[in-house]
Design a protein around this motif. Structure first.
Motif, PDB file in Angstrom:
ATOM      1  N   ASN A  73       0.770  -1.052  -0.103  1.00  0.00           N
ATOM      2  CA  ASN A  73       0.224   0.083   0.153  1.00  0.00           C
ATOM      3  C   ASN A  73       0.714   1.119  -0.122  1.00  0.00           C
ATOM      4  N   LEU A  74       1.985   0.984   0.272  1.00  0.00           N
ATOM      5  CA  LEU A  74       2.835   2.374   0.230  1.00  0.00           C
ATOM      6  C   LEU A  74       3.096   2.672  -1.214  1.00  0.00           C
ATOM      7  N   VAL A  75       3.051   2.090  -2.398  1.00  0.00           N
ATOM      8  CA  VAL A  75       2.838   2.573  -3.577  1.00  0.00           C
ATOM      9  C   VAL A  75       1.380   3.358  -3.693  1.00  0.00           C
ATOM     10  N   PHE A  76       0.414   2.756  -3.093  1.00  0.00           N
ATOM     11  CA  PHE A  76      -0.902   3.422  -3.302  1.00  0.00           C
ATOM     12  C   PHE A  76      -0.897   4.579  -2.526  1.00  0.00           C
ATOM     13  N   TYR A  77      -0.375   5.016  -1.460  1.00  0.00           N
ATOM     14  CA  TYR A  77      -0.465   5.928  -0.809  1.00  0.00           C
ATOM     15  C   TYR A  77       0.578   7.249  -1.468  1.00  0.00           C
ATOM     16  N   LEU A  78       1.634   6.498  -2.045  1.00  0.00           N
ATOM     17  CA  LEU A  78       2.473   7.482  -2.661  1.00  0.00           C
ATOM     18  C   LEU A  78       1.802   8.079  -3.881  1.00  0.00           C
ATOM     19  N   VAL A  79       1.003   7.204  -4.643  1.00  0.00           N
ATOM     20  CA  VAL A  79       0.116   7.695  -5.684  1.00  0.00           C
ATOM     21  C   VAL A  79      -0.783   8.802  -5.192  1.00  0.00           C
ATOM     22  N   VAL A  80      -1.431   8.585  -4.046  1.00  0.00           N
ATOM     23  CA  VAL A  80      -2.487   9.435  -3.479  1.00  0.00           C
ATOM     24  C   VAL A  80      -1.912  10.687  -3.189  1.00  0.00           C
ATOM     25  N   GLY A  81      -0.682  10.599  -2.368  1.00  0.00           N
ATOM     26  CA  GLY A  81      -0.054  11.763  -1.802  1.00  0.00           C
ATOM     27  C   GLY A  81       0.434  12.779  -2.772  1.00  0.00           C
ATOM     28  N   SER A  82       0.843  11.948  -4.200  1.00  0.00           N
ATOM     29  CA  SER A  82       1.400  12.743  -5.319  1.00  0.00           C
ATOM     30  C   SER A  82       0.170  13.476  -5.721  1.00  0.00           C
ATOM     31  N   ILE A  83      -0.957  13.094  -5.840  1.00  0.00           N
ATOM     32  CA  ILE A  83      -2.132  13.679  -6.508  1.00  0.00           C
ATOM     33  C   ILE A  83      -2.464  15.086  -5.602  1.00  0.00           C
ATOM     34  N   GLY A  84      -2.497  14.713  -4.248  1.00  0.00           N
ATOM     35  CA  GLY A  84      -2.623  15.740  -3.277  1.00  0.00           C
ATOM     36  C   GLY A  84      -1.491  16.852  -3.341  1.00  0.00           C
ATOM     37  N   LEU A  85      -0.301  16.736  -3.561  1.00  0.00           N
ATOM     38  CA  LEU A  85       0.770  17.371  -3.688  1.00  0.00           C
ATOM     39  C   LEU A  85       0.592  18.275  -4.945  1.00  0.00           C
ATOM     40  N   PHE A  86       0.259  17.481  -6.066  1.00  0.00           N
ATOM     41  CA  PHE A  86      -0.051  18.260  -7.281  1.00  0.00           C
ATOM     42  C   PHE A  86      -1.263  19.133  -7.090  1.00  0.00           C
ATOM     43  N   GLY A  87      -2.214  18.895  -6.359  1.00  0.00           N
ATOM     44  CA  GLY A  87      -3.293  19.774  -6.131  1.00  0.00           C
ATOM     45  C   GLY A  87      -2.777  20.902  -5.537  1.00  0.00           C
ATOM     46  N   LEU A  88      -2.105  20.755  -4.532  1.00  0.00           N
ATOM     47  CA  LEU A  88      -1.614  21.788  -3.656  1.00  0.00           C
ATOM     48  C   LEU A  88      -0.659  23.030  -4.546  1.00  0.00           C
ATOM     49  N   ILE A  89       0.161  22.384  -5.306  1.00  0.00           N
ATOM     50  CA  ILE A  89       0.841  23.193  -5.963  1.00  0.00           C
ATOM     51  C   ILE A  89       0.265  23.915  -6.990  1.00  0.00           C
ATOM     52  N   LEU A  90      -0.729  23.346  -7.580  1.00  0.00           N
ATOM     53  CA  LEU A  90      -1.800  23.994  -8.608  1.00  0.00           C
ATOM     54  C   LEU A  90      -2.463  25.107  -7.889  1.00  0.00           C
ATOM     55  N   LEU A  91      -2.887  24.953  -6.592  1.00  0.00           N
ATOM     56  CA  LEU A  91      -3.504  25.978  -5.965  1.00  0.00           C
ATOM     57  C   LEU A  91      -2.488  27.098  -5.748  1.00  0.00           C
ATOM     58  N   ILE A  92      -1.400  26.921  -5.554  1.00  0.00           N
ATOM     59  CA  ILE A  92      -0.550  27.802  -5.096  1.00  0.00           C
ATOM     60  C   ILE A  92      -0.151  28.738  -6.638  1.00  0.00           C
ATOM     61  N   ALA A  93      -0.140  27.955  -7.748  1.00  0.00           N
ATOM     62  CA  ALA A  93       0.268  28.574  -8.981  1.00  0.00           C
ATOM     63  C   ALA A  93      -0.621  29.464  -9.302  1.00  0.00           C
ATOM     64  N   MET A  94      -2.075  28.780  -8.986  1.00  0.00           N
ATOM     65  CA  MET A  94      -3.162  29.794  -9.619  1.00  0.00           C
ATOM     66  C   MET A  94      -3.512  30.880  -8.515  1.00  0.00           C
ATOM     67  N   HIS A  95      -2.684  31.007  -7.575  1.00  0.00           N
ATOM     68  CA  HIS A  95      -2.986  32.172  -6.717  1.00  0.00           C
ATOM     69  C   HIS A  95      -4.198  31.958  -5.794  1.00  0.00           C
ATOM     70  N   LYS A  96      -4.818  30.620  -5.697  1.00  0.00           N
ATOM     71  CA  LYS A  96      -6.066  30.543  -4.697  1.00  0.00           C
ATOM     72  C   LYS A  96      -5.706  30.459  -3.419  1.00  0.00           C
ATOM     73  N   ILE A  97      -6.596  31.067  -2.642  1.00  0.00           N
ATOM     74  CA  ILE A  97      -6.485  30.985  -1.320  1.00  0.00           C
ATOM     75  C   ILE A  97      -7.373  29.812  -0.608  1.00  0.00           C
ATOM     76  N   TRP A  98      -6.888  29.014   0.153  1.00  0.00           N
ATOM     77  CA  TRP A  98      -7.395  28.075   0.666  1.00  0.00           C
ATOM     78  C   TRP A  98      -7.801  28.092   2.059  1.00  0.00           C
ATOM     79  N   HIS A  99      -8.989  28.076   2.505  1.00  0.00           N
ATOM     80  CA  HIS A  99      -9.298  28.270   3.770  1.00  0.00           C
ATOM     81  C   HIS A  99      -9.594  26.818   4.557  1.00  0.00           C
ATOM     82  N   GLY A 100      -9.755  25.851   3.873  1.00  0.00           N
ATOM     83  CA  GLY A 100     -10.455  24.533   4.552  1.00  0.00           C
ATOM     84  C   GLY A 100      -9.623  23.690   5.299  1.00  0.00           C
ATOM     85  N   GLY A 101      -8.143  23.791   5.461  1.00  0.00           N
ATOM     86  CA  GLY A 101      -7.481  23.116   6.187  1.00  0.00           C
ATOM     87  C   GLY A 101      -6.899  21.751   5.431  1.00  0.00           C
ATOM     88  N   VAL A 102      -6.507  20.916   6.218  1.00  0.00           N
ATOM     89  CA  VAL A 102      -5.931  19.452   5.647  1.00  0.00           C
ATOM     90  C   VAL A 102      -6.947  18.832   5.594  1.00  0.00           C
TER      91      VAL A 102
END
Length: 607
Positions: A111-140
């Motif tokens: 499952n480390l592979v599975f969690y690595l994929v999920v974490g990569s998707i989450g990291l990509f979304g976070l980078i995308l938010l920062i790149a698009m200058h979106k402000i996120w107030h929802g927490g983790v």
């Protein structure tokens, strides 16, 4: 709210238990059964909460606290189960290790592979938010929920679109007896070959296990692990005395399983998976054969209705006696031979209209005018609790069925299968994870189609946010535009656009999605002869599938997955195999009469 407490919840719980018992295999442990059942119940609870939430909101009731509690419980239960608990148990069940500790280690490692994929998707979304200058107030947790909803809404839209097109078309096609017989002949032929391959694989696994056991001394440190595998084989033969290994052989590296504990775990896992695959294919084969035999009886009863006095005569059960039996035979004839096919066509038309209504609602999200049929119906019935919840529940459940139909259809080709009474623990866990993953996005999507007017928000929208907040990555405009993409995709699927493109390209046919349409062009000769053999064996008191393995090997060299069944070369090869089987003696008696009937069907289809 009485509809929710007295009808919806008990029915949901009962449906989950009955469905799980119907599909679960005999080797599914209790903790897996409970985990899958709880996950399914939480997922369906989300679905049945939507109508109750809409009723509470439109009626301005004060029972929002209870609805809010159920929303939180159902949503976060499914969220944690699908992304954390179920994958861990799934890896544990799939591991072949001999101790709980080692199986947990294997599961975590996989499952480390599975969690690595999920974490990569989450990291990509976070980078995308920062790149698009979106402000996120929802927490983790809010960000994790947004990622999950984004995945579910975007992929679920395409699954929904495929189901909206294919379900009405499939029901309409199956209402025609001739078409259904053609499809079943192909399915029987393909499944017989798959069953033969699975039988061969299980025989090989048994031979390898027995050979490994024979060469291992009693003082070998790995002997305790081998004893567990030996007990597994003993139990297998005890539970199914009819199984006879045939043609098992050793491969080049099949005697290397006794090197260490991990290799023994691999042997155990291989044997278990071979056993599960064999019984899964056997169950599917028996299901297709019984459906085909019942359909043959239906056609014959309809053709001979004048001579039988409009009574249903079944060759698969003992005849009924007495006056009550005669009445039941008449009722069964009316249902099987007259009513059912017409009701199927009516159902296909109704579902087609419902699909069109959903597509219209999805396509008109951008305009301010409300063109959603379901929204209009809910507003029309006003404060009638039963009608409000019914008009919300029926289309929502249909959207769920369409989504899960597509999910199972694609998943069966690649990842898993849902087989009556033979679904393994790993498959059940994977399926329940996917079901839980798409329940909240489907609810989000449906609530987006229901315009309650003004700034009125349901409890779900208050706690989880509107659909614009659920998928924040691409902006609010995308959340109303992506349904248009789904509508276009559905129209392309309904018009068979993708298959036409693949057929035009020629070399891309291997990527074509196989459907029932591919099995409608003529009878499969091997499927027809196998079906006739099965009927002959049933008349002799034997069981379905008892002798199909040696029978299927006459066709195992034929590529049943590619090409059209009307191909001249393919029919010539199958006709030779069919004729050789027709001329065989069975228990000292010739099967000429059966062969003549089948031979005529084959020649009728041959160009």
């Amino acid at each position: 709210m009485w509809v929710f407490y007295l009808i919806s919840l008990p029915l949901t719980l009962g449906m989950v238990i009955v469905t799980l018992k119907y599909f679960a295999g005999p080797w599914v442990p209790r903790y897996v059964f409970l985990t899958v059942g709880y996950t399914w119940f939480c997922s369906l609870s989300i679905i049945i909460l939507v109508p109750a939430d809409i009723w509470t909101t439109t009626s301005h009731l004060s029972e929002t606290g209870v609805i809010s509690f159920f929303w939180s419980w159902s949503y976060w239960s499914t969220f944690l189960l699908t992304w954390a608990v179920v994958p861990l148990i799934q890896g544990f069940e799939d591991a072949g290790d001999f101790t709980v500790k080692e199986r947990l280690k294997t599961s975590i490692h996989v499952n480390l592979v599975f969690y690595l994929v999920v974490g990569s998707i989450g990291l990509f979304g976070l980078i995308l938010l920062i790149a698009m200058h979106k402000i996120w107030h929802g927490g983790v947790l809010g960000f994790a929920m947004a990622c999950s909803n984004t995945f579910g809404l975007v992929t679920g839209a395409f699954l929904l679109g495929f189901g909206l097109s294919e379900i009405p078309k499939s029901i309409w096609r199956n209402a025609d007896w001739t078409t259904r017989q053609k499809v079943l002949s192909h399915q029987i032929s393909k499944m017989a070959v798959k069953l033969d391959d699975a039988h061969q694989e299980l025989s090989n696994a048994i031979v390898v296990a027995q050979a490994t056991s024979k060469q291992m001394s009693k003082r070998d440190p790995l002997r305790p692990y081998m004893n567990i595998i030996d007990n597994m084989l003993t139990q297998m033969f005890r539970e199914d005395p009819s199984f006879k290994p045939q043609g098992g052989r050793l491969g080049e590296n099949d005697m290397d399983y006794d090197t260490d504990e991990k290799s023994m775990a691999t042997l155990r896992r291989h044997l278990r998976r071979a056993r599960e695959e064999y019984y899964r294919y056997k169950s599917q084969y028996m299901t297709y054969v019984m459906k085909a035999l019942e359909l043959e009886d239906t056609v014959k009863n309809y053709e001979r209705r004048s001579s039988t006095g409009w009574k249903y005569v079944s060759t698969l059960r003992h005849p009924r006696s007495g006056k009550l039996g005669s009445i039941l035979d008449t009722l069964e004839f009316i249902w099987r031979c007259i009513l059912r096919k017409h009701l199927q066509k009516v159902l296909a038309i109704v579902l087609g209209i419902m699909s069109a209504a959903i597509l219209l609602a999805e396509a008109t999200l951008l305009p301010s005018v409300d063109l959603s049929l379901f929204s209009m119906l809910i507003k029309l019935v006003g404060r009638e609790e039963v009608l409000v919840q019914a008009f919300a529940f029926v289309p929502l459940m249909y959207m769920c069925v369409c989504t899960y139909y597509s999910l199972f259809k694609f998943g069966t080709l690649m990842f898993y299968s849902l087989t009556p009474r033979q679904t393994s623990s790993v498959n059940l866990l994977l399926i329940c994870s996917m079901v839980a993953r798409y329940a909240p996005p489907i609810s989000f999507n449906f609530l987006n189609l229901i315009r309650l007017g003004g700034n009125v928000k349901t409890v779900f929208e208050k706690r989880m946010g509107r659909i614009d907040d659920a998928v924040p990555f691409f902006g609010k405009d995308f959340n109303r535009i992506y349904p248009l993409i789904m509508v276009v995709y559905t129209i392309l699927v309904a018009s068979n656009f993708f298959n036409r493109v693949i057929d035009f390209l020629g070399s891309w046919k291997r990527f074509r999605f196989q459907s029932e349409v591919d099995d409608m062009d003529g009878f499969d000769p091997s499927g027809v002869i196998i079906l006739q053999k099965e009927r002959s064996w049933l008349e002799q008191g034997r069981m379905v599938g008892e002798h199909v393995v040696p029978l299927a090997r006459n066709f195992n060299s034929i590529d049943l997955e590619s090409g059209s069944s009307n191909s001249t070369d393919l029919l010539d090869v199958k006709a030779k195999a069919t004729n050789s089987l027709i001329n065989e003696d069975m228990n000292g008696k010739s099967s000429k009469s059966s062969g003549d009937e089948v031979g005529s069907m084959v020649l009728a289809e041959k160009p």
